[in-house]
Design a protein around this motif. Structure first.
Motif: not given
Length: 292
Positions: A244-261
Motif C-alpha cells: 500500500d505504501a509502495d502504491a501511494l509513493l508511486k501515485a505521488v511520484q507521478a505528480r512530484h519529484p521526491v527528494v526523500w522518502a
C-alpha cells in the motif's frame, strides 16, 4: 541560519512519546515515553508487542484492544534517560491524547532538570519530522529556542494524510459514531483523514468508493496542498500491507519529484485504532527549513 553543517556541543536532550512512528533514516532514536496496548486485563507496552503479534491479536482476539497514554513516571524515566540538564519533550497532539498532561505532571519530580514541552499538534510520521528537527538542532549545538523554531517551521509545512480499509476499528474504539460507521460500512466508503492544524484533531477530507481510490485521493490532496511539480519529502506508513505504501509513493511520484522518502510500519498503539490495513503519508516541500 547559524550552525549549518556544523556539529556542536548539545545544549539539551530530546525525548518523545509512543505517538511517534520512527524512520531509520531520520534522527528519531530518542528516549520514548511508551503507550500501552490493553487486551482485557493484559497490558503490554508498545515496545513489548511486535507489529506481527498485534496483527495476529486483532485477527483472533474477541476482545477489542484499548490504548493507554504514558504515565507521568514513563515521562520522568524518559527525561532521565536523556542524560542532559535541559530536556525538550515532543508530544503527540494534545487533541488526540492526554500524553502532554502526563508529560507536564512528570516535570514536578524532575529536580535539577529543566524540561520544555512542545506539543507537535500531530502524530506518527509528522511527529517524526519534528523530532528530526529537534535532534538536528541539538546535535549542531543550536539553542533550544532554535529547535522550537525549526519544529514550528516543520509543523506548518507538513501535512499528514491516511486512509483505512474499514471503519470497524474506529467504531469499536469509540472514535466514530455507530451510525456513521454503519452508514460508511454499508456504502463501503473509505475516508481520507488529516490532522487539523488549528485543533490538532482528526478531520475527514473526502470519502471514496474503494481503498485504491483512497490512495489516489491522498495523492490528489497532496498536489492540491503543495502544487503539482513541487519537490517533496515523504514519510510513508503502512499497516498490514507494505505494498500500500509502495502504491501511494508511486501515485505521488507521478505528480512530484521526491527528494526523500522513508517507509515505516504503523506502531501497534496507532494500529489498534486504524485497524490492520491502513496507509498514510507525511508530506513536506523540498529541503528541510534549516537547509534552505
Amino acid at each position: 541560519m547559524t550552525g549549518q553543517g556544523q556539529i556542536g556541543q548539545a545544549k539539551f536532550g530530546v525525548v518523545t512519546d509512543g505517538g511517534l512512528d520512527a524512520y531509520a533514516e531520520l534522527k528519531n532514536s530518542v528516549p520514548i515515553a511508551p503507550f500501552s496496548v490493553n487486551f482485557g486485563s493484559v497490558s503490554r507496552r508498545t515496545h513489548e508487542i511486535s507489529r506481527e503479534d498485534l496483527l495476529r491479536e486483532l485477527a483472533s482476539n474477541p476482545e477489542h484492544p484499548t490504548s493507554s497514554q504514558p504515565t507521568p513516571q514513563d515521562w520522568a524515566d524518559a527525561y532521565r534517560a536523556a542524560g542532559t540538564p535541559e530536556v525538550l519533550a515532543v508530544t503527540i497532539s494534545a487533541g488526540l491524547s492526554g500524553s502532554r498532561n502526563a508529560a507536564e505532571q512528570a516535570t514536578q519530580v524532575m529536580d535539577g532538570a529543566k524540561v520544555t514541552i512542545h506539543d507537535s499538534r500531530t502524530l506518527s510520521a509528522a511527529q517524526a519530522f519534528q523530532v528530526h528537527a529537534a535532534v538536528t538542532a541539538a546535535e549542531r549545538g543550536e539553542s533550544l529556542q532554535t529547535a522550537l523554531e525549526w519544529m514550528k517551521a516543520v509543523e506548518q509545512e507538513t501535512e499528514l494524510y491516511f486512509t483505512i480499509e474499514t471503519l470497524e476499528y474506529l467504531r469499536r474504539g469509540g472514535r466514530i459514531g455507530r451510525v456513521q460507521a454503519t452508514l460508511g460500512g454499508l456504502l463501503n466508503l473509505k475516508p481520507v483523514i488529516t490532522v487539523d492544524k488549528a485543533s490538532g484533531t482528526y478531520t475527514n477530507l473526502a470519502r471514496v468508493r474503494s481503498y485504491r481510490s483512497a490512495i489516489e485521493a491522498i495523492a490528489t490532496q497532496i498536489t492540491a496542498r503543495y502544487g503539482e511539480g513541487t519537490p517533496l519529502r515523504l514519510g510513508l506508513l503502512y499497516g498490514s500491507e507494505q505494498a500500500d505504501a509502495d502504491a501511494l509513493l508511486k501515485a505521488v511520484q507521478a505528480r512530484h519529484p521526491v527528494v526523500w522518502a522513508g517507509v515505516a510500519g504503523v506502531n501497534p498503539v496507532l494500529n489498534i485504532h486504524t485497524g490492520p490495513r491502513t496507509v498514510g503519508i507525511a508530506a513536506a516541500p523540498g529541503a528541510w527549513p534549516w537547509e534552505r
